[in-house]
Design a protein around this motif. Structure first.
Motif, PDB file in Angstrom:
ATOM      1  N   ARG A  59       2.168   2.578  -3.357  1.00 25.66           N
ATOM      2  CA  ARG A  59       1.277   3.319  -4.253  1.00 25.66           C
ATOM      3  C   ARG A  59       1.617   4.806  -4.259  1.00 25.66           C
ATOM      4  O   ARG A  59       1.247   5.534  -5.183  1.00 25.66           O
ATOM      5  CB  ARG A  59      -0.173   3.118  -3.830  1.00 25.66           C
ATOM      6  N   VAL A  60       2.294   5.243  -3.207  1.00 26.36           N
ATOM      7  CA  VAL A  60       2.709   6.650  -3.131  1.00 26.36           C
ATOM      8  C   VAL A  60       4.063   6.785  -3.816  1.00 26.36           C
ATOM      9  O   VAL A  60       5.038   6.132  -3.410  1.00 26.36           O
ATOM     10  CB  VAL A  60       2.808   7.111  -1.667  1.00 26.36           C
ATOM     11  N   PRO A  61       4.198   7.612  -4.871  1.00 27.84           N
ATOM     12  CA  PRO A  61       5.484   7.736  -5.570  1.00 27.84           C
ATOM     13  C   PRO A  61       6.521   8.428  -4.698  1.00 27.84           C
ATOM     14  O   PRO A  61       6.205   9.245  -3.833  1.00 27.84           O
ATOM     15  CB  PRO A  61       5.135   8.567  -6.807  1.00 27.84           C
ATOM     16  N   PRO A 110       1.580   8.548 -10.947  1.00 24.32           N
ATOM     17  CA  PRO A 110       0.975   7.212 -10.939  1.00 24.32           C
ATOM     18  C   PRO A 110      -0.330   7.179 -11.747  1.00 24.32           C
ATOM     19  O   PRO A 110      -1.435   7.152 -11.171  1.00 24.32           O
ATOM     20  CB  PRO A 110       0.734   6.954  -9.452  1.00 24.32           C
ATOM     21  N   VAL A 111      -0.187   7.159 -13.044  1.00 28.48           N
ATOM     22  CA  VAL A 111      -1.361   7.126 -13.909  1.00 28.48           C
ATOM     23  C   VAL A 111      -1.749   5.692 -14.237  1.00 28.48           C
ATOM     24  O   VAL A 111      -2.910   5.292 -14.089  1.00 28.48           O
ATOM     25  CB  VAL A 111      -1.096   7.934 -15.197  1.00 28.48           C
ATOM     26  N   ARG A 166       0.837  -1.200   0.000  1.00 29.01           N
ATOM     27  CA  ARG A 166       0.000   0.000   0.000  1.00 29.01           C
ATOM     28  C   ARG A 166       0.876   1.257   0.000  1.00 29.01           C
ATOM     29  O   ARG A 166       0.544   2.263  -0.648  1.00 29.01           O
ATOM     30  CB  ARG A 166      -0.923  -0.020   1.226  1.00 29.01           C
ATOM     31  N   ASP A 196       0.436   2.600 -13.437  1.00 29.12           N
ATOM     32  CA  ASP A 196       0.874   1.643 -12.421  1.00 29.12           C
ATOM     33  C   ASP A 196       0.686   2.257 -11.039  1.00 29.12           C
ATOM     34  O   ASP A 196       1.448   3.122 -10.613  1.00 29.12           O
ATOM     35  CB  ASP A 196       2.347   1.269 -12.650  1.00 29.12           C
ATOM     36  N   ARG A 197      -0.327   1.793 -10.339  1.00 28.07           N
ATOM     37  CA  ARG A 197      -0.583   2.234  -8.965  1.00 28.07           C
ATOM     38  C   ARG A 197      -0.354   1.089  -7.975  1.00 28.07           C
ATOM     39  O   ARG A 197      -0.867   1.098  -6.868  1.00 28.07           O
ATOM     40  CB  ARG A 197      -2.012   2.765  -8.840  1.00 28.07           C
ATOM     41  N   ASN A 198       0.383   0.083  -8.435  1.00 33.32           N
ATOM     42  CA  ASN A 198       0.693  -1.102  -7.608  1.00 33.32           C
ATOM     43  C   ASN A 198      -0.565  -1.822  -7.150  1.00 33.32           C
ATOM     44  O   ASN A 198      -0.598  -2.484  -6.108  1.00 33.32           O
ATOM     45  CB  ASN A 198       1.531  -0.689  -6.383  1.00 33.32           C
ATOM     46  N   GLN A 199      -1.624  -1.696  -7.957  1.00 31.73           N
ATOM     47  CA  GLN A 199      -2.908  -2.266  -7.549  1.00 31.73           C
ATOM     48  C   GLN A 199      -2.887  -3.796  -7.519  1.00 31.73           C
ATOM     49  O   GLN A 199      -3.512  -4.419  -6.653  1.00 31.73           O
ATOM     50  CB  GLN A 199      -4.032  -1.758  -8.481  1.00 31.73           C
TER      51      GLN A 199
END
Length: 425
Positions: free
Chosen positions: A271-273, A301-302, A268, A304-307
């Motif tokens: 997700r923060v660059p 993060p457009v 989680r 790839d948001r590590n979802q």
């Protein structure tokens, strides 16, 4: 023209790689100083806990995870870059720049927490492995004790059969009984010798199984020293169930849930660059100027948001919670089964000792005296002898089952305290 300089320091342990595989294997081999004198249970436990390779492997894993915590504390390295524009000296522009990534979103703290939970899990794995080794040593030790007793009883049975054969031969010589009686006696003696050979083989196997717990393929100890007739205690089931919550196996499953939650927190945070700060200087040869450079860069993060990684971590957390529930039910059932086996074995042993064995011994003594006086046939002696031997063998089997069940309870609870003294029923 852009030139990026990345300085990487690689330290290779050449001396370690220069060793042959056999040298490295011998360096890691654990050697146990096994005595040749009689072996006690405490001595066997000390040997196994000090030289068991599985226990050593669990300890190495714990040391390795200590290193992961050290690595988790490390911050990102800075990057130095140099940029040269134009190859002509008079009009050349040179830029020197230092870039430092800054972790955002609590990445470092989440990474450290996940590493610490992994170390906690490895520590509990070591405790569980230690309890497993203790239980295996305890069960194997009492198997040796019981096998020694069975071998002794088999030897006594052979001696008894020899006396019966000699008595039958004397009566045949005196013409009091048929030669068939002597033949029966010799057949019974042969059967007793077969039983002695079987008991000797089982004793050899039990000794090897015990020595294997401290990685010794060939046992050196003379014999196991202890009371083979002693029974393990039977605590209250409610007390054992209360201790189950603190067992390493169950705590390990709980820690695994926490570790998975920490790993989900790591995903989680990703997700923060991260932010990259730049600081440098620029030299313009044509103008003769030196200029300071300040810069900030951050990914957007457009796409790839590590979802995907986050969803995987959450599902694995759910899996760990389900596994915790399954382990709790499994350990509870295993404890109940082992407790019932221990209780049954104790009752069977007590019944055999109080009722069956004294009566069988008395019947054999009376039949033997009567046969020597000519009052009974050898068939009566043979039946009494077989009954006594079967009762003793059944008692030894029940005794071995009691000790195995007690060791299983110790393994489930993860008890690493000294082994409790066995008590008489």
């Amino acid at each position: 023209m852009r030139i990026t300089l990345s300085v990487l320091l690689l330290a290779l342990p050449l001396a370690a790689w220069a060793q042959t595989p056999q040298t490295r294997l011998n360096a890691g081999t654990l050697r146990a100083s096994e005595p040749t004198a009689p072996l006690t249970l405490n001595a066997a436990l000390n040997l196994a806990l000090g030289a068991n390779p599985e226990l050593s492997a669990a300890g190495r894993e714990l040391e390795a995870l200590d290193a992961t915590i050290t690595q988790a504390h490390v911050r990102p390295n800075p990057e130095f870059s140099a940029l040269i524009e134009d190859t002509r000296r008079a009009t050349r522009t040179t830029t020197l720049q230092l870039n430092q990534p800054i972790e955002l979103g609590g990445k470092r703290g989440a990474r450290i927490e996940a590493a610490e939970r992994g170390r906690d899990a490895a520590s509990l794995e070591l405790d569980a492995k230690r309890a497993e080794i203790r239980a295996a040593v305890t069960a194997a030790f009492f198997d040796v004790l019981v096998a020694q007793e069975r071998s002794r009883l088999a030897q006594a049975s052979v001696e008894l059969a020899q006396r019966a054969t000699a008595a039958a031969a004397r009566r045949v010589t005196a013409g009091k009984v048929s030669p068939v009686e002597e033949t029966r006696a010799r057949v019974a003696e042969a059967g007793a010798r077969v039983e002695l050979a079987t008991a000797t083989s089982e004793l050899t196997t039990a000794r090897r199984r015990l020595a294997a717990t401290w990685a010794n393929p060939s046992p050196r100890f003379e014999r196991a020293e202890g009371d083979p007739e002693a029974l393990p205690p039977l605590p209250a089931l409610a007390h054992l169930n209360a201790r189950l919550a603190a067992s390493p196996s169950l705590l390990r499953a709980k820690i695994e849930v926490e570790r998975r939650q920490a790993l989900a927190k790591v995903e989680r945070s990703r997700r923060v660059p991260d932010l990259t700060l730049s600081l440098g200087a620029k030299r313009d040869e044509e103008r003769g100027l030196n200029q300071a450079i300040f810069g900030v860069s951050i990914p957007i993060p457009v796409f790839d948001r590590n979802q995907g990684n986050l969803l995987e971590a959450l599902r694995r957390t759910d899996k760990a919670q389900d596994q915790l529930s399954a382990d709790g039910i499994r350990l509870f059932n295993e404890l109940a089964v082992a407790y019932e086996r221990l209780s049954t074995a104790r009752q069977e042993t007590a019944s055999l000792r109080q009722d069956v064995l004294p009566g069988a011994q008395s019947a054999l003594d009376a039949a033997t005296r009567g046969f020597e006086l000519g009052k009974f046939s050898f068939l009566d002696v043979l039946d009494a002898q077989r009954t006594l031997f079967q009762a003793r063998a059944q008692s030894l089997r029940a005794l071995a089952e009691a000790h195995r069940s007690a060791a299983e309870i110790e393994r489930i609870l993860g008890d690493t305290r000294p082994a409790p003294a066995a008590v008489q029923p």
